[in-house]
Design an enzyme around this catalytic site. Structure first.
Site, mmCIF file in Angstrom:
data_model
loop_
_atom_site.group_PDB
_atom_site.id
_atom_site.type_symbol
_atom_site.label_atom_id
_atom_site.label_comp_id
_atom_site.label_asym_id
_atom_site.label_seq_id
_atom_site.Cartn_x
_atom_site.Cartn_y
_atom_site.Cartn_z
ATOM 1 N N ASP A 82 8.286 3.461 5.477
ATOM 2 C CA ASP A 82 8.406 4.801 6.040
ATOM 3 C C ASP A 82 9.859 5.125 6.364
ATOM 4 O O ASP A 82 10.285 6.273 6.277
ATOM 5 C CB ASP A 82 7.543 4.924 7.292
ATOM 6 C CG ASP A 82 6.065 4.745 6.989
ATOM 7 O OD1 ASP A 82 5.586 5.336 6.007
ATOM 8 O OD2 ASP A 82 5.392 3.992 7.706
ATOM 9 N N GLU A 108 0.051 -5.778 5.877
ATOM 10 C CA GLU A 108 1.344 -5.703 5.195
ATOM 11 C C GLU A 108 2.316 -6.730 5.759
ATOM 12 O O GLU A 108 3.051 -7.378 5.022
ATOM 13 C CB GLU A 108 1.920 -4.291 5.328
ATOM 14 C CG GLU A 108 1.179 -3.263 4.481
ATOM 15 C CD GLU A 108 1.621 -1.837 4.749
ATOM 16 O OE1 GLU A 108 1.380 -0.975 3.887
ATOM 17 O OE2 GLU A 108 2.199 -1.578 5.826
ATOM 18 N N SER A 126 0.842 -1.193 0.000
ATOM 19 C CA SER A 126 0.000 0.000 0.000
ATOM 20 C C SER A 126 0.880 1.246 0.000
ATOM 21 O O SER A 126 2.055 1.195 0.309
ATOM 22 C CB SER A 126 -0.893 0.010 1.245
ATOM 23 O OG SER A 126 -1.586 -1.220 1.375
#
Length: 241
Positions: free
Chosen positions: A89, A108, A30
């Protein structure tokens, strides 16, 4: 935009190297970096008439797969994936990473665990010497709603730092995951972390915790694009090819 070029370059490099005739089932992550990746996957699949099944990590990923004309699968059907591709991230030099800025860390991680190889695509700014250096919003932790106050208190007691409930931006109240749970963001001091495996285990043992956004030494290879469109490929030395 330079950042978009960096993400697109990283995504294209990863897909061009990883998607071929021997890859049949993949996990699709995602986030913004995955959008160009799925577009590239669709181009290769349609051009070479590949029989590829895509397992999503979120509702967003599911819609992305379908809108690009790719075959949709699920973890209920497939628990062994050839590959999983996702964003991050932040990634450190030990190939640990923080995921979940978008709130999808549980699915995830499930998809990543099922994959023979887990690769990440990102812009070069996501690479750092240690976690928490560049990503300062904290580690996302999915918790069941009834336990969030207890869980917040217990994490701060055991690991220090600050735990905040992630709030929505368009409406009042906590953000809900695809599973209907809350997200806590644990803000920590990077200089005080010695072993991320131990930290993750401690977090997972706190009552009410469903999953964390800590991916400890799970990455096989990372593709990091820069503003010039060049891509640096980093391979985890602890994982065999």
């Amino acid at each position: 935009m330079p950042v978009n070029l960096a993400k697109e370059s990283a995504a294209n490099a990863a897909v061009d190297e990883q998607i071929h005739n021997n890859i049949h089932i993949i996990g699709v992550g995602s986030g913004s970096t995955i959008v160009p990746a799925v577009k590239r996957i669709a181009e290769i699949v349609h051009k070479n008439n590949l029989d590829l099944i895509c397992v999503p990590t979120s509702l967003q990923a599911r819609e992305l797969i379908l809108s690009n004309g790719l075959k949709l699968g699920s973890l209920a059907e497939y628990q062994e994936l050839d590959l999983a591709i996702d964003g991050a991230d932040e990634v450190d030099e030990q190939f640990n990473c923080i995921k979940g800025g978008g709130g999808c860390q549980t699915q995830e991680k499930l998809v990543a665990v099922c994959a023979k190889r887990f690769i990440v695509v990102a812009d070069e700014k996501k690479w750092s010497p240690c976690l928490g250096t560049k990503w300062t919003k904290g580690i996302p932790i999915e918790v069941i709603p009834i336990a969030y106050k207890l869980t917040k208190k217990e994490i701060e007691k055991q690991l220090g730092g600050e735990v905040v409930v992630r709030e929505g931006t368009e409406k009042l109240g906590p953000v809900l995951t695809d599973q209907g749970n809350f997200i806590l963001d644990w803000k920590f001091d990077p200089l005080k972390i010695v072993n991320w495996f131990d930290v993750n285990r401690t977090l997972k043992l706190v009552p009410g915790v469903v999953e964390t956004g800590l991916f400890v030494n799970m990455i096989y290879k990372g593709y990091f694009g820069n503003s010039d469109g060049k891509v640096e490929i980093r391979t985890n030395p602890t994982m065999s090819s």
